[in-house]
Design an enzyme around this catalytic site. Structure first.
Site, short mmCIF file in Angstrom:
data_model
loop_
_atom_site.label_atom_id
_atom_site.label_comp_id
_atom_site.label_asym_id
_atom_site.label_seq_id
_atom_site.Cartn_x
_atom_site.Cartn_y
_atom_site.Cartn_z
N GLU A 155 20.11 -20.97 -10.22
CA GLU A 155 18.97 -21.74 -10.88
C GLU A 155 17.65 -20.65 -10.86
OE1 GLU A 155 18.36 -25.50 -8.83
OE2 GLU A 155 19.88 -26.32 -10.13
N ASN A 156 16.57 -21.03 -11.98
CA ASN A 156 15.67 -20.50 -11.99
C ASN A 156 13.86 -21.48 -11.70
OD1 ASN A 156 13.14 -18.02 -13.63
ND2 ASN A 156 14.77 -16.76 -12.83
N ALA A 157 12.69 -20.11 -11.28
CA ALA A 157 11.44 -21.06 -11.24
C ALA A 157 11.15 -21.55 -12.49
CB ALA A 157 10.47 -20.10 -10.89
N CYS A 180 24.79 -22.10 -15.84
CA CYS A 180 25.87 -23.58 -14.63
C CYS A 180 26.81 -22.13 -14.47
CB CYS A 180 26.73 -24.35 -15.86
SG CYS A 180 25.54 -25.53 -16.34
N CYS A 210 28.75 -26.00 -21.55
CA CYS A 210 30.39 -25.48 -20.49
C CYS A 210 31.32 -25.41 -21.21
CB CYS A 210 29.77 -26.06 -18.83
SG CYS A 210 28.81 -24.81 -18.00
N GLU A 230 29.56 -22.79 -14.51
CA GLU A 230 31.39 -22.58 -15.45
C GLU A 230 30.73 -21.17 -16.22
OE1 GLU A 230 29.55 -25.28 -14.73
OE2 GLU A 230 31.05 -26.69 -15.17
N ASN A 260 26.46 -21.84 -9.86
CA ASN A 260 24.63 -21.66 -10.84
C ASN A 260 24.14 -20.98 -10.57
OD1 ASN A 260 25.01 -23.98 -8.94
ND2 ASN A 260 24.16 -25.04 -9.40
N1 THU Z 1 25.65 -27.28 -12.94
C1 THU Z 1 27.18 -26.76 -13.36
O1 THU Z 1 26.89 -25.52 -12.54
N2 THU Z 1 27.37 -27.00 -14.31
C2 THU Z 1 27.75 -28.12 -14.85
O2 THU Z 1 28.74 -28.33 -15.37
C3 THU Z 1 26.83 -29.37 -14.77
C4 THU Z 1 25.21 -28.71 -14.28
C5 THU Z 1 24.41 -27.22 -12.59
C6 THU Z 1 23.62 -26.50 -13.27
C7 THU Z 1 21.95 -26.98 -12.49
O3 THU Z 1 22.15 -25.56 -11.82
C8 THU Z 1 22.46 -28.08 -11.51
O4 THU Z 1 23.87 -28.05 -12.00
C9 THU Z 1 22.26 -29.40 -11.68
O5 THU Z 1 21.89 -30.12 -12.97
#
Ligand code: THU
Length: 164
Positions: free
Chosen positions: A67-69, A76, A113, A78, A65
Site C-alpha cells: 500500500e501507499n500513503a 494487490c 486482479c 496477485e 499487497n
Molecule cells: N487486496 C489484494 O492484495 N488482493 C485482492 O485481490 C483483494 C485486495 C489488497 C489491496 C489492499 O492492500 C487490501 O487488500 C485491502 O483492500
C-alpha cells in the site's frame, strides 16, 4: 511426494502431476502464498494478502499487497506476483494461490486482479484459500466470465482506424 527446491534464488515445486495439480503441490503453493502474506505492507487497510504463482516450469513466484500513503497507488498481491514473474521472464502459469487472514471466507481476487490473471490465459487454476489451508479451486472463466483478453485486439473489426 512433491518437493520444494531452491536453485538460483528461485523456488521450485517438483510437480509430478500431468494436467491437474496434485494435492501436495496445491498445499505447498498455498503455504508459499501464506508466507508471502507475512511480507504484506498494509498499514492503511491492515488487510494482508499473499499470492504464489506456479509457472509452467514449476517455479514459484510470490507477491504481497503493497500500500501507499497516496492510497490509490496501492498494489494487490496477485498483481505484484504476476508483475514479478513477467519481469523475470515467465508468462505461462499453471496456478495461483491466494491467502489472507479472513477466517471464514476464501479470499476472493478483486476484479482488477482477475483481469490481470486472465491476461496470461484462461488455463491458470486459481486457489482461493483460508488461513487453515482449506481452499476453493476456480477457473479464470468462472471468476471472470465473458472476459476481454489480448485475442480481442486482433479480431475482425468493422472499421480500422488509420495508423497514426
Ligand atoms: N487486496 C489484494 O492484495 N488482493 C485482492 O485481490 C483483494 C485486495 C489488497 C489491496 C489492499 O492492500 C487490501 O487488500 C485491502 O483492500
Amino acid at each position: 511426494m512433491d518437493q520444494v527446491e531452491f536453485s538460483g534464488g528461485l523456488m521450485h515445486i517438483k510437480d509430478h502431476s500431468s494436467g491437474h495439480l496434485s494435492q501436495e503441490t496445491v498445499k505447498k503453493l498455498i503455504q508459499k502464498s501464506q508466507e508471502a502474506k507475512q511480507q504484506a505492507y498494509c498499514p492503511y487497510s491492515n488487510f494482508r494478502v499473499g499470492a504464489a504463482l506456479l509457472t509452467l516450469d514449476n517455479c514459484v513466484i510470490t507477491g504481497c499487497n503493497v500500500e501507499n500513503a497516496c492510497y490509490n497507488l496501492g498494489a494487490c498481491a496477485e498483481r505484484n506476483a504476476i508483475s514479478k514473474a513477467v519481469s523475470e521472464g515467465y508468462r505461462s502459469f499453471k496456478a495461483i494461490a491466494i491467502a489472507s487472514d479472513l477466517k471464514e471466507k476464501f479470499i476472493s481476487p478483486c476484479g482488477g486482479c482477475r483481469q490481470f490473471i486472465r491476461e496470461f490465459g484462461l488455463n491458470c487454476e486459481v486457489y482461493l484459500s483460508k488461513p487453515d489451508g482449506s481452499y476453493l479451486k476456480m477457473t479464470v472463466d468462472e471468476l471472470l466470465p465473458v472476459s476481454f483478453g489480448p485475442e480481442e485486439l486482433s479480431m475482425k473489426k468493422v472499421f480500422d482506424i488509420p495508423e497514426y
